[in-house]
Write a protein that holds these residues in place. Structure first.
Motif, PDB file in Angstrom:
ATOM      1  N   ILE A  34     -24.442   7.143  -9.713  1.00  0.00           N
ATOM      2  CA  ILE A  34     -24.552   8.641 -10.270  1.00  0.00           C
ATOM      3  C   ILE A  34     -24.829   9.465  -9.268  1.00  0.00           C
ATOM      4  O   ILE A  34     -25.596   9.845  -8.699  1.00  0.00           O
ATOM      5  N   PRO A  35     -23.488  10.302  -8.797  1.00  0.00           N
ATOM      6  CA  PRO A  35     -23.334  11.320  -7.802  1.00  0.00           C
ATOM      7  C   PRO A  35     -23.848  12.492  -8.668  1.00  0.00           C
ATOM      8  O   PRO A  35     -23.128  12.952  -9.487  1.00  0.00           O
ATOM      9  N   GLY A  37     -23.040  16.787  -2.283  1.00  0.00           N
ATOM     10  CA  GLY A  37     -23.872  15.935  -3.196  1.00  0.00           C
ATOM     11  C   GLY A  37     -24.698  14.853  -2.764  1.00  0.00           C
ATOM     12  O   GLY A  37     -24.971  14.474  -1.532  1.00  0.00           O
ATOM     13  N   ILE A  38     -25.669  14.397  -3.617  1.00  0.00           N
ATOM     14  CA  ILE A  38     -26.652  13.266  -3.399  1.00  0.00           C
ATOM     15  C   ILE A  38     -26.102  12.097  -4.631  1.00  0.00           C
ATOM     16  O   ILE A  38     -25.961  12.486  -5.840  1.00  0.00           O
ATOM     17  N   GLN A  39     -26.209  11.061  -4.032  1.00  0.00           N
ATOM     18  CA  GLN A  39     -25.674   9.840  -4.831  1.00  0.00           C
ATOM     19  C   GLN A  39     -26.836   8.873  -5.062  1.00  0.00           C
ATOM     20  O   GLN A  39     -27.535   8.548  -3.900  1.00  0.00           O
ATOM     21  N   THR A  40     -27.098   8.324  -6.092  1.00  0.00           N
ATOM     22  CA  THR A  40     -28.184   7.417  -6.522  1.00  0.00           C
ATOM     23  C   THR A  40     -27.416   6.138  -7.009  1.00  0.00           C
ATOM     24  O   THR A  40     -26.530   6.146  -7.866  1.00  0.00           O
ATOM     25  N   SER A  41     -27.843   4.891  -6.649  1.00  0.00           N
ATOM     26  CA  SER A  41     -27.164   3.765  -7.218  1.00  0.00           C
ATOM     27  C   SER A  41     -28.315   2.830  -7.469  1.00  0.00           C
ATOM     28  O   SER A  41     -29.140   2.551  -6.859  1.00  0.00           O
ATOM     29  N   LYS A  51     -23.388  12.336  -0.274  1.00  0.00           N
ATOM     30  CA  LYS A  51     -21.905  12.302  -0.226  1.00  0.00           C
ATOM     31  C   LYS A  51     -21.265  13.554  -0.143  1.00  0.00           C
ATOM     32  O   LYS A  51     -21.552  14.617  -0.741  1.00  0.00           O
ATOM     33  N   LEU A  52     -20.095  13.601   0.594  1.00  0.00           N
ATOM     34  CA  LEU A  52     -19.526  14.548   0.978  1.00  0.00           C
ATOM     35  C   LEU A  52     -17.959  14.276   0.244  1.00  0.00           C
ATOM     36  O   LEU A  52     -17.461  13.182   0.325  1.00  0.00           O
ATOM     37  N   GLY A  53     -17.372  15.213   0.065  1.00  0.00           N
ATOM     38  CA  GLY A  53     -15.741  15.187  -0.542  1.00  0.00           C
ATOM     39  C   GLY A  53     -14.741  16.441  -0.542  1.00  0.00           C
ATOM     40  O   GLY A  53     -15.469  17.537  -0.164  1.00  0.00           O
ATOM     41  N   LEU A  54     -13.593  16.302  -0.369  1.00  0.00           N
ATOM     42  CA  LEU A  54     -12.689  17.141  -0.469  1.00  0.00           C
ATOM     43  C   LEU A  54     -11.695  16.780  -1.603  1.00  0.00           C
ATOM     44  O   LEU A  54     -11.204  15.781  -1.660  1.00  0.00           O
ATOM     45  N   TYR A  66     -22.761   7.717   2.600  1.00  0.00           N
ATOM     46  CA  TYR A  66     -23.872   7.280   3.716  1.00  0.00           C
ATOM     47  C   TYR A  66     -24.990   6.626   3.067  1.00  0.00           C
ATOM     48  O   TYR A  66     -25.875   7.559   2.515  1.00  0.00           O
ATOM     49  N   GLY A  67     -25.372   5.703   2.663  1.00  0.00           N
ATOM     50  CA  GLY A  67     -26.486   4.873   2.046  1.00  0.00           C
ATOM     51  C   GLY A  67     -27.620   4.942   3.163  1.00  0.00           C
ATOM     52  O   GLY A  67     -27.456   4.765   4.088  1.00  0.00           O
TER      53      GLY A  67
END
Length: 220
Positions: free
Chosen positions: A113-114, A129-133, A172-175, A191-192
């Motif tokens: 879940i980002p 963002g930040i992602q948890t898994s 988490k980074l995105g374009l 990047y975990g």
């Protein structure tokens, strides 16, 4: 990496404050809430680090493998420039650790879940963002050689649901590029930060990273 993570944590609120203070409004024809689907494919690393104090004679390398993620997303538009987003993804992480006489293939399967902030520049959107898994399952495939009474033999072992730490978190980074009002292309990098070893030997660690390219479609 922690410094980068803290930098994003400071930048995002500043961008949000700057954007909410502007007079830009959302066009009447565009909904404040958006919902869609997306799918990405690329490569991932499951990075094994041996503590040289305890494993001084081991030679190894981490080799990327094909990976993917697929799921749904929802965005809330603050104005013409800024939006918040959340995704629910099924994510597969794969990695190869090439050790001197053994190859270890790891396969990690996550529900991820980002939580993301988007800043739009023309048809481009930057994502921070930040992602948890949560790890749903895992598998290790081992291939190698061993000696017995002077003879060399090969082996092939498969182990499922090994005892790893089951959660992960990281930036988490995105374009994103809007092809049309509904269709978009994206590139993202995760990047975990978590070490998946429950009882690591010294400073040994097992972490993962993923970079993917994909496509998404806005349903609503």
């Amino acid at each position: 990496m922690k410094r980068i993570f803290l930098t994003f944590a400071l930048i995002i609120p500043m961008l949000i404050t700057a954007q909410t203070g502007k007079t830009d409004t959302i066009p009447k024809k565009e909904n404040s809430f958006q919902f869609g689907i997306k799918a990405n494919a690329g490569i991932s690393f499951i990075t094994y680090h041996f503590d040289p104090v305890f494993f001084s004679n081991i030679s190894y390398s981490n080799i990327p493998q094909l990976a993917f993620n697929v799921g749904v997303y929802s965005n809330y538009l603050i104005n013409n420039k800024s939006s918040f987003g959340i995704e629910v993804l099924f994510m597969q992480m794969n990695g190869l650790i090439d050790i001197t006489i053994e190859d270890l293939y790891y396969h990690f399967y996550y529900l991820s879940i980002p939580l993301e902030y988007f800043y739009k520049i023309s048809n481009l959107k930057l994502c921070f963002g930040i992602q948890t898994s949560l790890m749903l399952s895992n598998r290790e495939d081992g291939f190698g050689l061993f000696l017995d009474n002077g003879a060399t033999f090969t082996y092939d072992n498969e182990s499922k649901n090994l005892n790893f730490i089951k959660y992960d978190i990281g930036p988490k980074l995105g374009l994103f590029y809007d092809v049309t009002n509904r269709l978009f292309l994206d590139m993202d990098f995760y990047y975990g930060l978590n070490n998946h070893f429950i009882n690591p030997i010294g400073n040994s660690s097992l972490k993962n990273q993923q970079i993917t390219f994909g496509i998404g479609y806005k349903l609503y």
